[in-house]
Design a protein around this motif. Structure first.
Motif, PDB file in Angstrom:
ATOM      1  N   PRO B 142       0.826  -1.207   0.000  1.00 25.45           N
ATOM      2  CA  PRO B 142       0.000   0.000   0.000  1.00 25.45           C
ATOM      3  C   PRO B 142       0.860   1.258   0.000  1.00 25.45           C
ATOM      4  N   GLU B 143       0.426   2.257  -0.690  1.00 23.70           N
ATOM      5  CA  GLU B 143       1.105   3.551  -0.655  1.00 23.70           C
ATOM      6  C   GLU B 143       0.818   4.235   0.673  1.00 23.70           C
ATOM      7  N   VAL B 144       1.848   4.778   1.309  1.00 21.29           N
ATOM      8  CA  VAL B 144       1.655   5.630   2.484  1.00 21.29           C
ATOM      9  C   VAL B 144       1.782   7.071   1.995  1.00 21.29           C
ATOM     10  N   THR B 145       0.748   7.851   2.182  1.00 20.46           N
ATOM     11  CA  THR B 145       0.758   9.223   1.669  1.00 20.46           C
ATOM     12  C   THR B 145       1.367  10.170   2.700  1.00 20.46           C
ATOM     13  N   ASP B 146       1.642  11.376   2.274  1.00 25.14           N
ATOM     14  CA  ASP B 146       2.074  12.402   3.215  1.00 25.14           C
ATOM     15  C   ASP B 146       0.914  12.779   4.133  1.00 25.14           C
ATOM     16  N   ILE B 147       1.251  13.274   5.307  1.00 25.47           N
ATOM     17  CA  ILE B 147       0.194  13.672   6.233  1.00 25.47           C
ATOM     18  C   ILE B 147      -0.537  14.899   5.684  1.00 25.47           C
ATOM     19  N   ALA B 148      -1.857  14.895   5.834  1.00 22.04           N
ATOM     20  CA  ALA B 148      -2.670  16.007   5.350  1.00 22.04           C
ATOM     21  C   ALA B 148      -3.665  16.397   6.436  1.00 22.04           C
ATOM     22  N   PRO B 149      -4.017  17.686   6.516  1.00 18.24           N
ATOM     23  CA  PRO B 149      -5.031  18.071   7.498  1.00 18.24           C
ATOM     24  C   PRO B 149      -6.385  17.437   7.144  1.00 18.24           C
ATOM     25  N   LEU B 150      -7.144  17.101   8.167  1.00 18.78           N
ATOM     26  CA  LEU B 150      -8.452  16.474   7.943  1.00 18.78           C
ATOM     27  C   LEU B 150      -9.327  17.339   7.043  1.00 18.78           C
ATOM     28  N   ASP B 151      -9.312  18.645   7.283  1.00 22.46           N
ATOM     29  CA  ASP B 151     -10.117  19.563   6.465  1.00 22.46           C
ATOM     30  C   ASP B 151      -9.836  19.408   4.980  1.00 22.46           C
ATOM     31  N   ARG B 152      -8.545  19.351   4.650  1.00 23.82           N
ATOM     32  CA  ARG B 152      -8.199  19.267   3.231  1.00 23.82           C
ATOM     33  C   ARG B 152      -8.598  17.912   2.657  1.00 23.82           C
ATOM     34  N   LEU B 153      -8.391  16.878   3.448  1.00 18.59           N
ATOM     35  CA  LEU B 153      -8.767  15.531   3.007  1.00 18.59           C
ATOM     36  C   LEU B 153     -10.267  15.477   2.701  1.00 18.59           C
ATOM     37  N   LEU B 154     -11.062  16.085   3.569  1.00 20.64           N
ATOM     38  CA  LEU B 154     -12.520  16.048   3.366  1.00 20.64           C
ATOM     39  C   LEU B 154     -12.929  16.955   2.208  1.00 20.64           C
ATOM     40  N   ALA B 155     -12.220  18.072   2.026  1.00 19.25           N
ATOM     41  CA  ALA B 155     -12.562  18.985   0.925  1.00 19.25           C
ATOM     42  C   ALA B 155     -12.333  18.310  -0.433  1.00 19.25           C
ATOM     43  N   ASP B 156     -11.318  17.454  -0.493  1.00 22.04           N
ATOM     44  CA  ASP B 156     -10.981  16.777  -1.753  1.00 22.04           C
ATOM     45  C   ASP B 156     -11.603  15.389  -1.856  1.00 22.04           C
ATOM     46  N   TRP B 157     -12.556  15.082  -1.004  1.00 23.76           N
ATOM     47  CA  TRP B 157     -13.025  13.701  -0.900  1.00 23.76           C
ATOM     48  C   TRP B 157     -13.708  13.225  -2.185  1.00 23.76           C
ATOM     49  N   PRO B 158     -13.348  12.053  -2.691  1.00 26.18           N
ATOM     50  CA  PRO B 158     -14.026  11.511  -3.885  1.00 26.18           C
ATOM     51  C   PRO B 158     -15.456  11.102  -3.529  1.00 26.18           C
ATOM     52  N   ALA B 159     -16.416  11.614  -4.293  1.00 27.11           N
ATOM     53  CA  ALA B 159     -17.834  11.495  -3.922  1.00 27.11           C
ATOM     54  C   ALA B 159     -18.311  10.060  -3.819  1.00 27.11           C
ATOM     55  N   ASP B 160     -17.676   9.143  -4.536  1.00 24.54           N
ATOM     56  CA  ASP B 160     -18.179   7.763  -4.536  1.00 24.54           C
ATOM     57  C   ASP B 160     -17.549   6.896  -3.443  1.00 24.54           C
ATOM     58  N   ARG B 161     -16.679   7.462  -2.607  1.00 23.95           N
ATOM     59  CA  ARG B 161     -15.992   6.645  -1.600  1.00 23.95           C
ATOM     60  C   ARG B 161     -16.627   6.836  -0.228  1.00 23.95           C
ATOM     61  N   ALA B 162     -17.130   5.743   0.348  1.00 26.85           N
ATOM     62  CA  ALA B 162     -17.725   5.813   1.683  1.00 26.85           C
ATOM     63  C   ALA B 162     -16.644   6.054   2.725  1.00 26.85           C
ATOM     64  N   LEU B 163     -16.954   6.845   3.743  1.00 26.78           N
ATOM     65  CA  LEU B 163     -16.018   7.132   4.834  1.00 26.78           C
ATOM     66  C   LEU B 163     -16.550   6.495   6.109  1.00 26.78           C
ATOM     67  N   ILE B 164     -15.912   5.418   6.518  1.00 26.57           N
ATOM     68  CA  ILE B 164     -16.316   4.706   7.729  1.00 26.57           C
ATOM     69  C   ILE B 164     -15.554   5.344   8.881  1.00 26.57           C
ATOM     70  N   PHE B 165     -16.303   5.991   9.737  1.00 25.49           N
ATOM     71  CA  PHE B 165     -15.724   6.893  10.723  1.00 25.49           C
ATOM     72  C   PHE B 165     -15.927   6.238  12.082  1.00 25.49           C
ATOM     73  N   CYS B 166     -14.818   5.823  12.708  1.00 24.27           N
ATOM     74  CA  CYS B 166     -14.890   5.109  13.983  1.00 24.27           C
ATOM     75  C   CYS B 166     -15.064   6.138  15.090  1.00 24.27           C
ATOM     76  N   ASP B 167     -16.248   6.144  15.656  1.00 23.63           N
ATOM     77  CA  ASP B 167     -16.640   7.179  16.603  1.00 23.63           C
ATOM     78  C   ASP B 167     -16.677   6.575  17.992  1.00 23.63           C
ATOM     79  N   GLU B 168     -15.683   6.944  18.807  1.00 24.89           N
ATOM     80  CA  GLU B 168     -15.555   6.321  20.124  1.00 24.89           C
ATOM     81  C   GLU B 168     -16.665   6.735  21.076  1.00 24.89           C
ATOM     82  N   THR B 169     -17.444   7.749  20.715  1.00 18.83           N
ATOM     83  CA  THR B 169     -18.558   8.148  21.586  1.00 18.83           C
ATOM     84  C   THR B 169     -19.847   7.423  21.219  1.00 18.83           C
TER      85      THR B 169
END
Lengths: 245, 245
Positions: B142-169
């Motif tokens: 697997p490719e390991v990417t450079d670290i990116a801020p969450l905001d930028r990652l979400l702004a560029d998010w590909p519309a067809d990819r589901a985001l499974i978000f592990c919510d500890e609360t």
């Protein structure tokens, strides 16, 4: 409310109960966490839930707490054991930590034909389980048993406990493939058995497969390290049969 | 047959192809594994499957191999990404190793509000992924990417990819509890997002929950460390939606 500082202490706990701290615990509270008399923390003894306690005295020579009121009920994990062959120190520590987080009820190091390490420091592994319970907000600490040979473990096996045996050769073997991964996992009481890095010997595998209480499972098409397999198998069991609902 | 010595090398691979080794690789083969000219090993380049290769020369100054024949077809993991907030060095290394073993297609370090570490050594983490693929018998890295801020990652998010978000609360919140654990996990393309040790901020959590492609899940009643959560979530996804069948 539950304090972020959590300490596992010898019981019993109860309202107004005085608690003597060990030197290490007192040093941790005063020297590491910088808490002072009057400050509060959460304590648990593994059977009485979580309690709020206040510090009466704490220095590097020792200290005492007073137990105030219960803040969480005792929560025991389902009756699932993790049996694993000890591997390199850091990975063995890791398995104990993860098994505690994932709600194993008992952790049993086992000596197999290809087990690299024949000795463990049981007290050190037990301390790891305590630390993991402190960190993960648990009220239960799994017992870490002394290492036992696989033969003896199987000879003394309780008849009603299913043995989920992670067989790294399973994905290559069509006779066993119908079992699939994580399907039809048996309910509690159960145990998950993870082999050493070299896998089980063919004699061990044949013996395990012949046991009436054994359930061989595979864990996907990639070869998992023993520590990964332990976490994966516990996760699948907790989700299918445990308390992740 | 597949040799136990496995090496990821720069491609392309093909029958009769000569392969130049790096100094480190040549030293590993000659000095660590004690292999000599004529000995065989398994090589893979991440796209061409696994190949048997013979050593022509190997010393600590360098070496060459000749690629003989393919011993395993290329096997790519399902299209599942792991996004995680870097934690302590040893646990970050561990997440990369485990994500590779468990068949993540891409590993993306992310910087969240409570991320302890803002810098990573991308090359070092990539080397960990390579080593894990060598160890686990894989043909994919697997490719390991450079670290990116969450905001930028979400702004560029590909519309067809589901985001499974592990919510500890999640286990504390009845509004979200009906989602359960690991049920109704979305199929590929998908990504699993694991927060840092301090969890997500309430702003981050609200933003994540409002995203149309986000699927919050809980991971049981105990608080899991970030590294445990990464392994658990990947396991559940691979078993439910990935290639563990």
């Amino acid at each position: 409310m539950d304090s972020k500082v959590r300490l596992h202490i010898a019981g019993p706990l109860g309202a107004g109960q005085d608690v003597e701290l060990t030197r290490d615990q007192a040093h941790y509270l005063s020297g590491v966490m910088r808490l002072s008399p009057g400050d509060t923390l959460t304590v648990f003894d593994g059977v009485s839930g979580a309690w709020r306690a206040t510090i009466d005295a704490a220095s590097k020579r020792g200290g005492t707490l007073t137990c105030q009121e219960q803040t969480a009920a005792q929560r025991n994990p389902p009756d699932i054991w993790l049996i694993f062959a000890p591997i390199k120190k850091v990975r063995t520590d890791f398995i104990v930590e993860k098994a505690t987080e994932l709600g194993a009820a008992r952790i049993l190091p086992v000596q197999t034909r290809f087990t690299n390490s024949e000795r463990i420091r049981r007290d050190r592994l037990q301390a790891h389980a305590v630390e993991a319970a402190e960190q993960c907000g648990g009220t239960f600490v799994p017992e870490v048993t002394d290492i036992a040979p696989l033969d003896r473990l199987l000879a003394d096996w309780p008849a009603d406990r299913a043995l989920i045996f992670c067989d790294e050769t399973l994905s290559d073997d069509p006779d066993w493939a119908e079992g699939g991964t994580g399907t039809a996992l048996p309910p509690a009481p159960a145990a998950i058995l993870i082999g050493p890095e070299g896998g089980f010997s063919s004699e061990e595998r044949a013996r395990l497969r012949a046991l009436p209480f054994a359930h061989p499972i595979g864990l996907g098409p990639r070869i998992l390290r023993a520590d990964t397999a332990a976490v994966a198998a516990l996760t699948l069991w907790q989700q299918a049969r445990g308390d992740w609902t």
